[in-house]
Design a protein around this motif. Structure first.
Motif, PDB file in Angstrom:
ATOM      1  N   LEU A   1       0.849  -1.182   0.000  1.00 53.31           N
ATOM      2  CA  LEU A   1       0.000   0.000   0.000  1.00 53.31           C
ATOM      3  C   LEU A   1       0.886   1.233   0.000  1.00 53.31           C
ATOM      4  O   LEU A   1       1.821   1.336   0.779  1.00 53.31           O
ATOM      5  CB  LEU A   1      -0.913   0.013   1.245  1.00 53.31           C
ATOM      6  N   THR A   2       0.596   2.166  -0.897  1.00 50.64           N
ATOM      7  CA  THR A   2       1.345   3.408  -0.959  1.00 50.64           C
ATOM      8  C   THR A   2       0.391   4.537  -1.296  1.00 50.64           C
ATOM      9  O   THR A   2      -0.692   4.301  -1.855  1.00 50.64           O
ATOM     10  CB  THR A   2       2.470   3.328  -2.007  1.00 50.64           C
ATOM     11  N   ALA A   3       0.749   5.763  -0.943  1.00 53.44           N
ATOM     12  CA  ALA A   3      -0.118   6.897  -1.223  1.00 53.44           C
ATOM     13  C   ALA A   3      -0.254   7.094  -2.725  1.00 53.44           C
ATOM     14  O   ALA A   3       0.714   6.983  -3.475  1.00 53.44           O
ATOM     15  CB  ALA A   3       0.453   8.156  -0.566  1.00 53.44           C
ATOM     16  N   GLN A   4      -1.479   7.382  -3.167  1.00 53.24           N
ATOM     17  CA  GLN A   4      -1.758   7.593  -4.579  1.00 53.24           C
ATOM     18  C   GLN A   4      -2.331   8.989  -4.789  1.00 53.24           C
ATOM     19  O   GLN A   4      -3.034   9.523  -3.931  1.00 53.24           O
ATOM     20  CB  GLN A   4      -2.769   6.552  -5.091  1.00 53.24           C
ATOM     21  N   PRO A   5      -2.057   9.607  -5.930  1.00 58.37           N
ATOM     22  CA  PRO A   5      -2.646  10.913  -6.217  1.00 58.37           C
ATOM     23  C   PRO A   5      -4.156  10.783  -6.427  1.00 58.37           C
ATOM     24  O   PRO A   5      -4.658   9.695  -6.771  1.00 58.37           O
ATOM     25  CB  PRO A   5      -1.947  11.332  -7.519  1.00 58.37           C
ATOM     26  N   PRO A   6      -4.909  11.871  -6.242  1.00 57.81           N
ATOM     27  CA  PRO A   6      -6.368  11.812  -6.445  1.00 57.81           C
ATOM     28  C   PRO A   6      -6.762  11.311  -7.823  1.00 57.81           C
ATOM     29  O   PRO A   6      -7.773  10.625  -7.971  1.00 57.81           O
ATOM     30  CB  PRO A   6      -6.802  13.264  -6.232  1.00 57.81           C
ATOM     31  N   SER A   7      -5.975  11.624  -8.832  1.00 56.84           N
ATOM     32  CA  SER A   7      -6.298  11.171 -10.186  1.00 56.84           C
ATOM     33  C   SER A   7      -6.260   9.646 -10.292  1.00 56.84           C
ATOM     34  O   SER A   7      -7.046   9.040 -11.035  1.00 56.84           O
ATOM     35  CB  SER A   7      -5.324  11.783 -11.195  1.00 56.84           C
ATOM     36  N   ALA A   8      -5.352   9.004  -9.538  1.00 53.75           N
ATOM     37  CA  ALA A   8      -5.277   7.540  -9.559  1.00 53.75           C
ATOM     38  C   ALA A   8      -6.499   6.925  -8.887  1.00 53.75           C
ATOM     39  O   ALA A   8      -7.038   5.912  -9.364  1.00 53.75           O
ATOM     40  CB  ALA A   8      -4.001   7.072  -8.858  1.00 53.75           C
ATOM     41  N   VAL A   9      -6.959   7.540  -7.789  1.00 53.34           N
ATOM     42  CA  VAL A   9      -8.159   7.043  -7.113  1.00 53.34           C
ATOM     43  C   VAL A   9      -9.380   7.195  -8.020  1.00 53.34           C
ATOM     44  O   VAL A   9     -10.244   6.315  -8.094  1.00 53.34           O
ATOM     45  CB  VAL A   9      -8.364   7.780  -5.778  1.00 53.34           C
ATOM     46  N   THR A  10      -9.453   8.325  -8.729  1.00 49.14           N
ATOM     47  CA  THR A  10     -10.545   8.528  -9.689  1.00 49.14           C
ATOM     48  C   THR A  10     -10.503   7.467 -10.791  1.00 49.14           C
ATOM     49  O   THR A  10     -11.543   6.938 -11.205  1.00 49.14           O
ATOM     50  CB  THR A  10     -10.455   9.928 -10.318  1.00 49.14           C
ATOM     51  N   ALA A  11      -9.303   7.130 -11.248  1.00 52.03           N
ATOM     52  CA  ALA A  11      -9.154   6.101 -12.272  1.00 52.03           C
ATOM     53  C   ALA A  11      -9.639   4.745 -11.758  1.00 52.03           C
ATOM     54  O   ALA A  11     -10.296   3.991 -12.481  1.00 52.03           O
ATOM     55  CB  ALA A  11      -7.700   6.013 -12.721  1.00 52.03           C
ATOM     56  N   VAL A  12      -9.317   4.421 -10.513  1.00 49.64           N
ATOM     57  CA  VAL A  12      -9.774   3.169  -9.911  1.00 49.64           C
ATOM     58  C   VAL A  12     -11.298   3.129  -9.873  1.00 49.64           C
ATOM     59  O   VAL A  12     -11.923   2.119 -10.242  1.00 49.64           O
ATOM     60  CB  VAL A  12      -9.192   3.015  -8.494  1.00 49.64           C
ATOM     61  N   LEU A  13     -11.913   4.211  -9.451  1.00 50.78           N
ATOM     62  CA  LEU A  13     -13.370   4.259  -9.341  1.00 50.78           C
ATOM     63  C   LEU A  13     -14.031   4.164 -10.710  1.00 50.78           C
ATOM     64  O   LEU A  13     -15.049   3.493 -10.884  1.00 50.78           O
ATOM     65  CB  LEU A  13     -13.783   5.552  -8.634  1.00 50.78           C
ATOM     66  N   PHE A  14     -13.454   4.806 -11.709  1.00 47.12           N
ATOM     67  CA  PHE A  14     -13.968   4.737 -13.074  1.00 47.12           C
ATOM     68  C   PHE A  14     -13.910   3.300 -13.601  1.00 47.12           C
ATOM     69  O   PHE A  14     -14.848   2.804 -14.229  1.00 47.12           O
ATOM     70  CB  PHE A  14     -13.155   5.669 -13.972  1.00 47.12           C
ATOM     71  N   GLY A  15     -12.802   2.609 -13.316  1.00 45.78           N
ATOM     72  CA  GLY A  15     -12.649   1.226 -13.761  1.00 45.78           C
ATOM     73  C   GLY A  15     -13.520   0.251 -12.999  1.00 45.78           C
ATOM     74  O   GLY A  15     -13.734  -0.871 -13.453  1.00 45.78           O
ATOM     75  N   PHE A  16     -14.048   0.673 -11.865  1.00 43.43           N
ATOM     76  CA  PHE A  16     -14.918  -0.166 -11.050  1.00 43.43           C
ATOM     77  C   PHE A  16     -16.384  -0.013 -11.414  1.00 43.43           C
ATOM     78  O   PHE A  16     -17.190  -0.899 -11.122  1.00 43.43           O
ATOM     79  CB  PHE A  16     -14.707   0.193  -9.576  1.00 43.43           C
ATOM     80  N   SER A  17     -16.741   1.096 -12.073  1.00 46.73           N
ATOM     81  CA  SER A  17     -18.159   1.394 -12.264  1.00 46.73           C
ATOM     82  C   SER A  17     -18.518   1.722 -13.710  1.00 46.73           C
ATOM     83  O   SER A  17     -19.056   0.893 -14.438  1.00 46.73           O
ATOM     84  CB  SER A  17     -18.582   2.531 -11.340  1.00 46.73           C
ATOM     85  N   LEU A  18     -18.232   2.942 -14.145  1.00 48.41           N
ATOM     86  CA  LEU A  18     -18.727   3.401 -15.437  1.00 48.41           C
ATOM     87  C   LEU A  18     -18.164   2.622 -16.616  1.00 48.41           C
ATOM     88  O   LEU A  18     -18.893   2.314 -17.573  1.00 48.41           O
ATOM     89  CB  LEU A  18     -18.421   4.899 -15.610  1.00 48.41           C
ATOM     90  N   LEU A  19     -16.882   2.300 -16.576  1.00 47.98           N
ATOM     91  CA  LEU A  19     -16.290   1.587 -17.704  1.00 47.98           C
ATOM     92  C   LEU A  19     -16.868   0.177 -17.871  1.00 47.98           C
ATOM     93  O   LEU A  19     -17.334  -0.185 -18.960  1.00 47.98           O
ATOM     94  CB  LEU A  19     -14.767   1.539 -17.548  1.00 47.98           C
ATOM     95  N   PRO A  20     -16.894  -0.665 -16.825  1.00 47.75           N
ATOM     96  CA  PRO A  20     -17.517  -1.978 -17.020  1.00 47.75           C
ATOM     97  C   PRO A  20     -19.012  -1.891 -17.301  1.00 47.75           C
ATOM     98  O   PRO A  20     -19.552  -2.707 -18.055  1.00 47.75           O
ATOM     99  CB  PRO A  20     -17.235  -2.717 -15.709  1.00 47.75           C
ATOM    100  N   ALA A  21     -19.695  -0.888 -16.727  1.00 46.86           N
ATOM    101  CA  ALA A  21     -21.121  -0.719 -17.015  1.00 46.86           C
ATOM    102  C   ALA A  21     -21.353  -0.472 -18.497  1.00 46.86           C
ATOM    103  O   ALA A  21     -22.265  -1.040 -19.109  1.00 46.86           O
ATOM    104  CB  ALA A  21     -21.693   0.428 -16.190  1.00 46.86           C
ATOM    105  N   ALA A  22     -20.530   0.374 -19.089  1.00 44.86           N
ATOM    106  CA  ALA A  22     -20.670   0.665 -20.516  1.00 44.86           C
ATOM    107  C   ALA A  22     -20.434  -0.586 -21.356  1.00 44.86           C
ATOM    108  O   ALA A  22     -21.152  -0.836 -22.341  1.00 44.86           O
ATOM    109  CB  ALA A  22     -19.692   1.768 -20.912  1.00 44.86           C
ATOM    110  N   LEU A  23     -19.460  -1.398 -20.979  1.00 41.63           N
ATOM    111  CA  LEU A  23     -19.164  -2.609 -21.743  1.00 41.63           C
ATOM    112  C   LEU A  23     -20.256  -3.665 -21.586  1.00 41.63           C
ATOM    113  O   LEU A  23     -20.512  -4.448 -22.507  1.00 41.63           O
ATOM    114  CB  LEU A  23     -17.815  -3.179 -21.308  1.00 41.63           C
ATOM    115  N   ILE A  24     -20.910  -3.697 -20.448  1.00 41.20           N
ATOM    116  CA  ILE A  24     -22.006  -4.646 -20.245  1.00 41.20           C
ATOM    117  C   ILE A  24     -23.253  -4.212 -21.018  1.00 41.20           C
ATOM    118  O   ILE A  24     -23.951  -5.036 -21.628  1.00 41.20           O
ATOM    119  CB  ILE A  24     -22.346  -4.760 -18.744  1.00 41.20           C
TER     120      ILE A  24
END
Length: 439
Positions: free
Chosen positions: A401-424
């Motif tokens: 575990l290491t500190a991540q910039p806010p943009s990386a956390v946003t990327a994680v959340l995007f890959g968890f929700s909107l991106l897979p939702a669009a592909l489904i």
């Protein structure tokens, strides 16, 4: 050519459950690399996220080329021996042995050398998987010719697939967390290999004495390409399945990162997985019933909308109560059960109709193409997620575990929700009952 009696409509329980137990191998292989290989590379070996995504992807690209060839080899074995059992056993055993070494790489002193080891072993493991998965996918069309019995057979398989995903996806991270670092990954790989071998032996002993009915001659590669070019209904179902497999692949790859960087608790990874797969086990019989009453395509449409809709709402997970997150995860799991069940229940019907039309054996060929596309879809998911992490500025490390910039956390959340939702959701308009069910 050796021939066997035509199989009866009813599949005996021993054969049905033995066949379905093969999902212990396919589910584990689909789940664990998609769930843990990316964090293994980025957070144990310090491989940059973009490069780690490519490492997960490259061996699967080989499958796109090789799986149709494995399908023709499997067809040849069926025509010569009257069974696919021997090839399935050999491929599955090799799969388990190689997987046991995938996360057990030697300490080579640099991220590049370690990444090269993982790439090479994963390449061999993916090849062995083709020799197991191709005949495994071909079996439903040859075990029974009955439309509804195939749905029953497939729903049993998917129920055990959900169990395999639950066991491997929930317990594998716990093993890694308990021991920590490379030692945790090594033990996890061995335990998952044992689970895979259990599935391989179960399907082999379940189907080895079951009658098969090979028809005609397996087409050559050029004939295969020509046949698939004209097989529009198969291509349509394949596109839907591949896009949704990509979405599931992205989702699986994101879970480890969501638990750590969005929810703030690495231990929630296994809980998230259990919350996703548990409802799939419960609702599976209901999807099978819907397939009989309203049709397989209608069930496919409804389950896709459930899955994608719940994923889209999870874009707000960072500010949601944990209870609401788990409620939405449960809805996702219920939808996931359907999007896994219905395409595999529709596929044997399409194969049978095409074989009747052409008089040629298409089962192994179609299974090879399907397996290649499925493998590529699930591989593209982590690859795409790795690219998303890279764009978001994710920092790879040798620490858990290491500190991540806010943009990386946003990327994680995007890959968890909107991106897979669009592909489904994107391929749902391709689903047409009158086309896929011939009604």
């Amino acid at each position: 050519m050796q021939t066997n009696p035509v199989p009866t409509a009813h599949v005996p329980p021993g054969t049905r459950w033995g066949y379905a137990a093969g999902s212990l191998a396919t589910g584990a292989f689909t789940t664990v690399p998609g769930l843990l290989m990316l964090p293994y590379l980025t957070d144990t070996m310090a491989v940059p996220a973009g490069a780690a995504g490519l490492i997960v992807l490259v061996p699967k690209i080989w499958d796109v080329v090789f799986n149709p060839v494995a399908g023709r080899i499997s067809d040849g074995e069926l025509l010569a021996r009257g069974s696919r059992a021997r090839g399935l056993l050999l491929g599955g055993t090799l799969l388990a042995v190689l997987f046991g070494t995938l996360f057990a790489g030697p300490q080579l002193g640099s991220p590049g050398a370690g990444a090269a080891y993982v790439t090479g072993v994963f390449f061999l493991t993916a090849t062995a998987f083709a020799f197991f998965q191709v005949p495994f996918n071909a079996l439903p069309a040859e075990l029974t010719a009955d439309y509804h019995e195939r749905t029953r057979l497939t729903s049993t398989r998917i129920a055990l697939l959900a169990l395999a995903v639950l066991l491997s996806g929930a317990l594998a991270p716990l093993v890694v967390e308990a021991l920590g670092g490379a030692a945790g990954y090594r033990l996890m790989g061995v335990l998952v290999a044992v689970l895979m071998l259990t599935g391989v032996l179960s399907v082999y002993f379940g189907i080895r004495n079951r009658p098969f009915a090979p028809t005609g001659q397996a087409p050559r590669l050029r004939e295969l390409v020509a046949a698939l070019r004209g097989w529009r209904v198969f291509r349509r179902l394949l596109v839907v399945f591949v896009l949704q497999a990509m979405g599931i692949g992205v989702l699986l790859a994101s879970v480890n990162y969501v638990a750590r960087y969005v929810l703030g608790d690495p231990g929630l990874q296994s809980v998230l997985f259990a919350g996703f797969v548990g409802p799939a086990l419960v609702i599976m019989p209901l999807w099978a019933r819907m397939g009989r009453s309203r049709g397989k395509v209608a069930g496919f449409q409804i389950s896709s909308l459930m899955f994608g809709g719940a994923l889209a709402i999870l874009v707000f997970a960072e500010t949601m109560p944990l209870a609401l997150i788990f409620a939405l995860i449960a809805v996702c799991g219920a939808g996931y059960a359907g999007v896994q069940t219905f395409p595999l229940a529709i596929l044997p019907d399409l194969i049978s109709a095409e074989e009747q039309r052409t008089g040629e054996t298409k089962t192994g060929v179609a299974a090879g193409v399907w397996t290649a596309a499925e493998t590529l879809g699930f591989a593209l998911g982590p690859g795409i997620f790795g690219l998303v992490l890279s764009i978001g500025g994710y920092r790879s490390t040798t620490e858990s575990l290491t500190a991540q910039p806010p943009s990386a956390v946003t990327a994680v959340l995007f890959g968890f929700s909107l991106l897979p939702a669009a592909l489904i959701l994107a391929p749902v308009p391709l689903l047409r009952r009158r086309v896929l069910e011939g009604r």
